[in-house]
Design a protein around this motif. Structure first.
Motif, PDB file in Angstrom:
ATOM      1  N   ARG A   1       0.798  -1.212   0.000  1.00 51.56           N
ATOM      2  CA  ARG A   1       0.000   0.000   0.000  1.00 51.56           C
ATOM      3  C   ARG A   1       0.835   1.269   0.000  1.00 51.56           C
TER       4      ARG A   1
ATOM      5  N   GLU B   1       2.514  -4.750   6.376  1.00 47.16           N
ATOM      6  CA  GLU B   1       1.235  -4.614   5.676  1.00 47.16           C
ATOM      7  C   GLU B   1       0.446  -5.918   5.769  1.00 47.16           C
ATOM      8  N   GLY B   2      -0.845  -5.769   5.966  1.00 47.45           N
ATOM      9  CA  GLY B   2      -1.698  -6.948   6.070  1.00 47.45           C
ATOM     10  C   GLY B   2      -1.948  -7.387   7.499  1.00 47.45           C
TER      11      GLY B   2
ATOM     12  N   SER C   1       3.855  -9.770  -4.424  1.00 52.13           N
ATOM     13  CA  SER C   1       2.903  -9.456  -3.351  1.00 52.13           C
ATOM     14  C   SER C   1       3.583  -8.992  -2.066  1.00 52.13           C
TER      15      SER C   1
ATOM     16  N   HIS D   1       2.853  -9.074   1.980  1.00 49.03           N
ATOM     17  CA  HIS D   1       1.693  -9.952   2.101  1.00 49.03           C
ATOM     18  C   HIS D   1       2.077 -11.426   1.941  1.00 49.03           C
TER      19      HIS D   1
ATOM     20  N   HIS E   1      -7.835 -12.583   2.221  1.00 48.20           N
ATOM     21  CA  HIS E   1      -6.865 -11.506   2.421  1.00 48.20           C
ATOM     22  C   HIS E   1      -7.087 -10.398   1.408  1.00 48.20           C
ATOM     23  N   GLU E   2      -6.846  -9.171   1.824  1.00 50.98           N
ATOM     24  CA  GLU E   2      -6.842  -8.029   0.909  1.00 50.98           C
ATOM     25  C   GLU E   2      -5.411  -7.582   0.673  1.00 50.98           C
ATOM     26  N   SER E   3      -5.045  -7.396  -0.579  1.00 49.70           N
ATOM     27  CA  SER E   3      -3.762  -6.784  -0.914  1.00 49.70           C
ATOM     28  C   SER E   3      -3.938  -5.991  -2.193  1.00 49.70           C
TER      29      SER E   3
ATOM     30  N   PRO F   1      -2.320 -10.136  -6.033  1.00 50.24           N
ATOM     31  CA  PRO F   1      -3.238 -10.569  -4.966  1.00 50.24           C
ATOM     32  C   PRO F   1      -3.619 -12.040  -4.960  1.00 50.24           C
TER      33      PRO F   1
ATOM     34  N   PRO G   1      -1.011 -14.247  -1.852  1.00 50.50           N
ATOM     35  CA  PRO G   1      -0.929 -14.354  -0.382  1.00 50.50           C
ATOM     36  C   PRO G   1      -1.738 -15.455   0.272  1.00 50.50           C
TER      37      PRO G   1
END
Length: 748
Positions: free
Chosen positions: A2, A510-511, A540, A543, A612-614, A716, A719
């Motif tokens: 991010r 991050e994550g 990624s 993540h 998971h969001e990445s 994405p 991860p």
């Protein structure tokens, strides 16, 4: 990742030369042809009603070149990003074609020239590809470019036919006026259209009007050239008088050349020069094979006084010592110490992740030719043109505008072709400059061998996670503590000032620092470990390990609470509807809650889940595995749900999610870069083994129908793949896997 856009924006302004070392010698930053040339100059206010995300920034107000319409009616889109197999050329061309109302058969794609003023990635503030930003940052400007091109063609046709422009329609590349019966393709109107002013505003299509975006029938623009061998990669470039160079790099990270005996190398027919440089010893020859043989003949003494001499086991042991002490605070919410102390049950876990090479199928290579104006011209699978121009200019003592980069297809990257120091392209120009200083000026093709690549560093860092959580009597999480120990590939680069704040590297946290699960008391901290081993973002980025630690741990908490793994996650994600959406979709499509079909006698089967969001994309994986009678594990199937906003090219999205899933599983199964006394143990695909065909499970991808702005899919899909498999193994009655790769547990 991010924070990558902000980091690159800050780094894009400068190049600083630093003391050379083994693989880090620079700190730094980062239309002709066709009758109609149109750029996106339409103000943001003329776009959609919703505001553009801050990540995008304003479009360039000048007439940036994106679209060329030729007399034969072919339409070429100038693509500012590197396509290294992920389908960007097709995706970005689709966006233009949609607003242009073109026929897909007439569309072409071409890599744009290197020019950050014209072709900046709006997420970075300079030209470059990464962070799954290509479609996201190009969405508005390419839609506007296509719509403006359409409007100008219509205006030119209206003038020639002497009819109102408002009565003209365009469909599948044909301009028509129904009342007069007149119609024609784009080509005949291109020259006149090019002379018209660019519209001040354009009307963009609604999603319901799309015919190409979201169309599964579109073929990829590169499918023929990559099948018949006509696609040009850097390895294919041959310039007049071109020579080949390979570089001998120190066996240990941080070592430098002490002395070199090059007599045997110079005696080999075809070896043209041996150059002892701060970056290593370069052998220049008539061809690659001769250069390699010349390098093998070198007798080099290395100065290891500043080198990494530890093995990876010792490095990990040192990480564990660091993890005994509090680190720099990434997140602190509530009182985790008190919450966990008063918990009914406390669960602890430690996860370790090895160094990993990127190992793209096409090893690093580039061709450079020094120009008479003191600059240079490159041919390369260039991923960070904005950085590479600045770095090369710094080496040559000139300005970035004197560095021309011809971007060609790249055979993979996974982050490796994009470095803060532009390392392999910098090496190429350093060698060319040194060769010219000896009166032997020639185009230089620097080639990394597979062994150079595997042993050459820029790895995904080795990482240690320590977690502790408390559950109340109902199994609810009352407190979550997480400590991370790893190197920072931002430290010591032009990105450090933005990337690292108060001792925390956001790319490592991050994550989890922004944990989506609703936990009342949360504490995440980290230690940045020191080592000369060169590391880098890897497909990624953070993540790759934070998602595994988070999703494996939450699964263990669900089991300790006696609750279903999907239901447990759903309850904790009540504030994240898009994560809940992909989780529910993947679970439903996988038949979660229904018994798996039994395997052969003596086998055990299980399902596992991860979400998971990445990179602003939401992905859920449900994996199905079989544990054979001998304890070996086979991944049978993975069901994936992805929410990436508007699906520009569904087939490309599916391919990327399938590939990312395989990438994540393949590296988790058996891959690791290890060192003994500071020397890398692996060298090629026999010891750093890629995913084998027999290991690849069936992957069933489901794309959420969305009207949200499109986001990326190149990263994405990675991860959640490995933790879903690990959780499936545990569900099948196997052991929980804390120390990657899985081969350490003897199950693959």
């Amino acid at each position: 990742m991010r924070n990558l856009p902000q980091i690159l924006r800050a780094a894009a302004a400068d190049v600083v030369e630093a003391a050379p070392s083994r693989r880090s010698f620079l700190k730094g930053a980062a239309g002709a042809g066709g009758a109609l040339v149109i750029g996106a100059v339409v103000p943001l206010g003329a776009m959609a009603a919703r505001p553009t995300p801050a990540l995008m920034g304003p479009p360039d107000p000048r007439p940036n070149v994106f679209v060329r319409v030729a007399p034969d009616s072919s339409v070429t889109v100038l693509v500012k990003h590197l396509d290294k197999g992920q389908g960007i050329m097709t995706g970005l061309t689709t966006i233009v074609a949609e607003e242009l109302d073109a026929d897909w058969a007439q569309m072409r794609g071409e890599f744009a020239p290197a020019d950050s003023k014209l072709y900046a990635n709006h997420a970075f503030g300079m030209q470059g590809t990464g962070g799954s930003t290509a479609v996201f940052n190009s969405w508005d400007e390419l839609r506007m470019a296509g719509a403006a091109a359409r409007a100008m063609l219509v205006e030119a046709a209206a003038a020639e036919w002497k009819v109102p422009a408002g009565e003209i329609t365009v469909a599948k590349g044909v301009i028509s006026h129904q009342k007069s019966g007149k119609s024609g393709p784009f080509g005949p109107f291109a020259t006149a259209a090019a002379k018209l002013p660019v519209p001040a505003s354009v009307k963009l299509k609604d999603k319901a009007q799309y015919t190409l975006i979201g169309n599964e029938a579109l073929h990829r623009l590169d499918h023929i050239s990559k099948t018949n061998g006509t696609a040009i990669f850097a390895m294919d470039i041959r310039r007049p008088g071109q020579v080949t160079a390979v570089l001998a790099r120190a066996p240990r990270f941080g070592a430098t050349v002490k002395s070199v005996d090059d007599k045997a190398a110079r005696a080999i027919p075809g070896v043209l020069e041996v150059l002892s440089l701060p970056i290593g010893v370069a052998v220049v020859a008539k061809n690659t094979w001769t250069a390699i043989k010349g390098r093998e003949a070198l007798n080099i003494t290395w100065d290891d006084s500043q080198a990494e001499k530890r093995g990876t086991d010792q490095i990990l042991a040192d990480y564990r010592e660091l993890a005994k002490k509090p680190g720099a605070v990434a997140t602190a919410k509530g009182d985790t110490t008190a919450a966990i102390k008063g918990a009914a049950k406390v669960i602890e876990a430690e996860y370790s992740f090895p160094y990993l090479a990127h190992a793209p199928m096409e090893p690093l290579n580039a061709v450079v030719e020094l120009t008479e104006d003191g600059g240079a011209e490159f041919w390369a699978g260039s991923q960070f043109q904005g950085v590479e121009q600045r770095v090369a200019a710094g080496i040559l003592g000139t300005t970035p505008d004197k560095i021309k980069i011809n971007t060609v297809w790249a055979g993979g990257s996974f982050g490796r072709r994009a470095t803060p120091t532009a390392d392999y392209m910098a090496e190429t120009v350093i060698i060319a400059k040194a060769l010219a200083a000896k009166g032997k000026k020639a185009p230089v093709h620097l080639v990394w061998t597979r062994e150079d690549d595997i042993k050459g560093g820029r790895y995904r860092p080795l990482v240690l996670h320590k977690l502790r959580a408390g559950l109340d009597a109902k199994g609810n999480i009352v407190g979550w503590e997480q400590r991370i120990v790893t190197q920072s590939f931002m430290a010591g680069t032009g990105f450090e000032a933005v990337a690292i704040k108060n001792g925390v590297d956001n790319s490592a946290t991050e994550g989890v620092a922004d944990l989506a699960y609703k936990v009342p008391n949360l504490a995440v901290d980290m230690h940045i470990a020191k080592s000369p081993v060169t590391t880098l973002w890897w497909r990624s980025v953070g993540h790759t390990h934070t998602a595994y630690a988070k999703e494996a741990f939450i699964d263990e908490l669900a089991a300790a609470a006696g609750k279903d793994a999907v239901a447990y996650r759903m309850a904790l994600l009540e504030e994240h509807p898009r994560l809940r959406g992909v989780l529910k979709l993947a679970a439903d499509k996988a038949g979660w809650g229904k018994p798996l079909a039994a395997g052969p006698a003596g086998t055990k089967r299980g399902r596992g889940v991860a979400v998971h969001e990445s990179f602003s994309t939401y992905v859920a994986h449900v994996a199905e595995v079989t544990i054979n009678a001998d304890g070996k594990v086979k991944v049978d199937r993975v069901v994936v749900a992805v929410d990436c906003g508007i699906a520009v090219n569904p087939n490309v999205i599916k391919a990327q999610i399938e590939g990312g899933t395989g990438w994540g599983i393949g590296h988790a199964l058996r891959d690791a870069i290890t060192m003994t006394d500071g020397v890398v143990d692996q060298a090629n695909f026999d010891t750093f083994e890629p995913l084998r065909y027999a290991d690849m499970p069936a992957v069933d991808v489901h794309i959420v129908d969305s009207a949200e702005r499109p986001t990326g899919v190149g990263e994405p899909g990675v991860p959640g793949a490995a933790p879903a498999v690990a959780n499936a193994i545990a569900a099948a009655g196997g052991k929980r896997l804390y120390d990657l790769p899985f081969s350490k547990a003897g199950i693959v």
